[in-house]
Design a protein around this motif. Structure first.
Motif, PDB file in Angstrom:
ATOM      1  N   ALA A   1      -7.503   6.284   5.882  1.00 55.17           N
ATOM      2  CA  ALA A   1      -8.670   5.634   5.192  1.00 55.17           C
ATOM      3  C   ALA A   1      -9.896   6.716   5.934  1.00 55.17           C
TER       4      ALA A   1
ATOM      5  N   ASP B   1      -5.779   1.933   8.457  1.00 57.00           N
ATOM      6  CA  ASP B   1      -5.662   1.602   7.127  1.00 57.00           C
ATOM      7  C   ASP B   1      -5.358   2.673   6.291  1.00 57.00           C
TER       8      ASP B   1
ATOM      9  N   ARG C   1      -5.998   4.824   2.805  1.00 58.78           N
ATOM     10  CA  ARG C   1      -7.235   5.154   1.897  1.00 58.78           C
ATOM     11  C   ARG C   1      -7.490   4.688   0.627  1.00 58.78           C
ATOM     12  N   SER C   2      -8.333   4.457   0.215  1.00 62.98           N
ATOM     13  CA  SER C   2      -8.484   3.749  -1.186  1.00 62.98           C
ATOM     14  C   SER C   2      -8.030   4.464  -2.254  1.00 62.98           C
ATOM     15  N   GLY C   3      -7.401   4.033  -3.242  1.00 65.87           N
ATOM     16  CA  GLY C   3      -6.847   4.769  -4.138  1.00 65.87           C
ATOM     17  C   GLY C   3      -5.465   5.330  -4.100  1.00 65.87           C
TER      18      GLY C   3
ATOM     19  N   GLU D   1       0.094  -2.392   5.536  1.00 67.43           N
ATOM     20  CA  GLU D   1      -0.804  -1.908   4.744  1.00 67.43           C
ATOM     21  C   GLU D   1      -0.315  -0.689   3.897  1.00 67.43           C
TER      22      GLU D   1
END
Length: 285
Positions: free
Chosen positions: A62, A68, A70-72, A148
């Motif tokens: 992210a 974490d 990354r988004s998408g 995650e």
């Protein structure tokens, strides 16, 4: 990381904050199976990072310093094809430690793709070093929190998942931080191809009992063990492990030693100390 590096048994609220998590009283609290402490690299490992990270370290995080995803981001077969350049079976190791096992497996099996998941800088760097020295084309490393990443992995994308010698979190109040949990088992089952396997190994008797309690009755899994072992039926924690011998025992099914796991220095030390290695093979059904 495997081999006692997936977490520290001496954790506190400040450790959780440093790991990118939140305190237990916070509504966004996330139970982690590790504590991320600063891992400074010596000159040799820093050189390895600089030389090999671009080739082997996946860009999935992210942000800088985040564990974490990354988004998408989606880890699917198209991504495997893009990164590894083929559709070969994929083996994912949760907690690669110093990389001894996963790199040896990648060298021995060029027809298989390998992904090493590790959170600690020195472990990541050493894995990069071992892979880079052999110029292995079939291995990649991701520095992320494993649960995650599994959440964004596509159904059936992996052939096997390995978790060897995870941190035992010996204090009873910390057993909830053990990486083998029902929620992760559900994600791993979804990510595995038909008849895929989750291979686990530990040299801690209490952790072996924990694995049986989580996995043996879980729908969608079959314990393929062919060896009968006797384990105490109650849990012990750090400081009172000797009580286990006095507890009632029961028989459980475990597997013979997995031939695909090299004998690392860590495992040698465990054997020299008289600890028994417990191997598990759980098959997706």
């Amino acid at each position: 990381m495997t081999e006692r590096a997936t977490g520290s048994p001496e954790t506190n609220e400040n450790d959780i904050l440093a790991a990118g998590g939140t305190p237990s009283g916070h509504p966004l609290h996330k139970v982690l199976s590790f504590v991320r402490r600063s891992g400074r690299l010596d000159t040799r490992l820093q050189r390895a990072w600089d030389a090999f990270a671009e080739r082997y370290l996946l860009d999935v995080n992210a942000g800088e310093g985040s564990l974490d995803v990354r988004s998408g981001f989606v880890f699917d077969q198209a991504y495997v094809r893009e990164v590894w350049g083929n559709d070969n079976p994929l083996v994912v190791e949760i907690g690669s430690g110093q990389g001894e096992n996963v790199v040896a497996a990648a060298a021995a099996h060029p027809e298989v793709n390998f992904l090493a998941l590790e959170v600690y800088d020195p472990g990541v760097a050493h894995t990069l070093l071992l892979a880079g020295k052999q110029e292995l084309p079939n291995i990649r490393v991701a520095q992320v929190n494993a649960p995650e990443l599994f959440k964004v992995m596509a159904d059936g994308v992996a052939a096997e998942v390995w978790t060897f010698f995870p941190d035992p979190w010996p204090k009873k109040k910390h057993h909830k931080r053990r990486i083998v949990q029902e929620e992760l088992a559900g994600e791993i089952r979804r990510v595995l191809a038909d008849r895929g396997a989750w291979r686990i190994a530990t040299d801690i008797e209490d952790y072996a009992l924990h694995v049986h309690e989580v996995m043996d009755g879980l729908e969608g899994w079959r314990n393929e063990g062919g060896l009968t072992v006797s384990l105490p039926t109650g849990h012990v924690g750090k400081g009172n492990a000797e009580l286990a011998a006095e507890m009632p025992h029961a028989d459980f099914e475990e597997s013979a030693r997995f031939d695909g796991r090299v004998l690392t220095n860590f495992e040698k030390k465990g054997l020299a100390a008289g600890r028994i290695i417990h191997d598990f093979t759980y098959r997706k059904v």
